[in-house]
Design an enzyme around this catalytic site. Structure first.
Site: not given
Ligand SMILES: Cc1cc2nc3c(=O)[nH]c(=O)nc-3n(C[C@H](O)[C@H](O)[C@H](O)COP(=O)(O)OP(=O)(O)OC[C@H]3O[C@@H](n4cnc5c(N)ncnc54)[C@H](O)[C@@H]3O)c2cc1C
Length: 305
Positions: A176, A226, A296
């Site tokens: 992560r 998580s 996280e």
């Molecule tokens: C129901 C549920 C289940 C989940 N299951 C998992 C799982 O199994 N495994 C897991 O690892 N995570 C899981 N997550 C957490 C989450 O989905 C992940 O961390 C995901 O990768 C975040 O992506 P996002 O586009 O929503 O990023 P955001 O939440 O919008 O941003 C997350 C971080 O990434 C940065 N960021 C986003 N896009 C960019 C970019 N293009 N360039 C630079 N920085 C950027 C943001 O500034 C922020 O710090 C889950 C979440 C939920 C709600």
């Protein structure tokens, strides 16, 4: 902020920027007040220009993909939210390579992989974010993670003027974590290398893992997945459950009864509820097991960490 708004409008066009926009509905947690400026560029050129503009002037900003890994403070965020979403979500498949723009969702990449008979992305297809967010977090599940399949990403670092291709070793992906936690930058696209397989078996495995999520995770409630990182040698959910905190609630924030690793929003949770719940859980788990849980999920805004 008025002059910043005008400048940003000139870069991205006035249809792609708004003022005082509530962030609640832009995050999967459904928690948070407004940001001063919300901008969603519709092409890579204006994304790069607006990112350079914000960095050159030292304007406080947050990059956002699908908002599935953070919640915003009830008082909101004083600064600019830079959303990378559907408008920047092109996916190209060439042989066993997928080139995805950072706003492409993991779900849509998973569907392309199924169509093209490419295996390796099944574990990530159910993660409800964008590939940009997945690279930032080195997201993963069910024994796989982005670092297993990424070859490189096109990146613009805040301290450089050039868009560059950054190869896996230099993305410093670990649990992560990625280079972007220490060096500010924006992921513009990612190149994934997958393995040729028959489409049916890729589809079956992808669907099986999605089903597992539906069975084990409280997907019927808003959450950020998580809530805590996995401490080495333990599972956060088990430590929480064994500390007697299953179902523990502060306001509308609750430790899920279905999966203690998830904190859910029962309706009107506030960021204060979430942070008070976190404090209690961290204390109790430390008292019981001497293990310090770390969030996280990111909290953004008044409570910046
Ligand atoms: C129901 C549920 C289940 C989940 N299951 C998992 C799982 O199994 N495994 C897991 O690892 N995570 C899981 N997550 C957490 C989450 O989905 C992940 O961390 C995901 O990768 C975040 O992506 P996002 O586009 O929503 O990023 P955001 O939440 O919008 O941003 C997350 C971080 O990434 C940065 N960021 C986003 N896009 C960019 C970019 N293009 N360039 C630079 N920085 C950027 C943001 O500034 C922020 O710090 C889950 C979440 C939920 C709600």
């Amino acid at each position: 902020m008025k002059s910043v708004l005008n400048d940003i409008e000139k870069i991205v066009g006035n249809n792609n920027v708004g003022e005082n926009i509530s962030l609640k509905n832009f995050t999967t947690f459904k928690v948070g007040g407004p940001c001063d400026i919300f901008v969603e560029p519709e092409d890579e050129e204006s994304l790069v220009d607006v990112y350079r503009y914000l960095n050159d002037r030292g304007i406080r900003h947050i990059i956002m993909g699908n908002g599935s890994n953070f919640f915003v403070s009830d008082e909101g965020y004083r600064g600019v939210f830079l959303k990378i979403g559907r408008k920047l979500s092109n996916i190209e498949v060439k042989g066993n390579t997928i080139l995805a723009q950072s706003g492409a969702t993991n779900y849509s990449i998973g569907e392309e992989a199924i169509k093209s008979g490419l295996s390796g992305f099944e574990c990530c297809a159910g993660i409800p974010g964008t590939i940009g967010g997945a690279v930032y977090m080195n997201a993963g599940a069910y024994g796989g993670e982005i670092s297993d399949i990424i070859q490189s990403a096109r990146v613009l670092y805040a301290d450089s003027n050039e868009v560059e291709e950054v190869f896996k070793e230099d993305l410093k992906l670990s649990y992560r974590n990625s280079i972007f936690h220490n060096r500010k930058g924006i992921v513009l696209s990612a190149k994934l290398i997958l393995e040729k397989k028959d489409s049916q078996s890729v589809k079956e495995y992808t669907r099986e893992l999605m089903d597992r999520r539906r069975r084990k995770q409280p997907l019927e409630y808003p959450s950020g997945g998580s809530f805590f990182k996995r401490p080495e040698g333990y599972y956060a959910g088990k430590l929480i459950e064994d500390s007697g905190l299953k179902g523990f609630r502060v306001g509308d924030a609750q430790i899920s009864e279905k999966h203690c690793g998830f904190v859910i929003n029962r309706g009107n949770a506030t960021s204060k509820d979430l942070l008070n719940l976190r404090a209690h859980v961290v204390n109790q788990v430390f008292k019981e097991f001497g293990v310090t849980l770390e969030m996280e999920v990111r909290s953004i805004g008044e409570y910046d960490e």
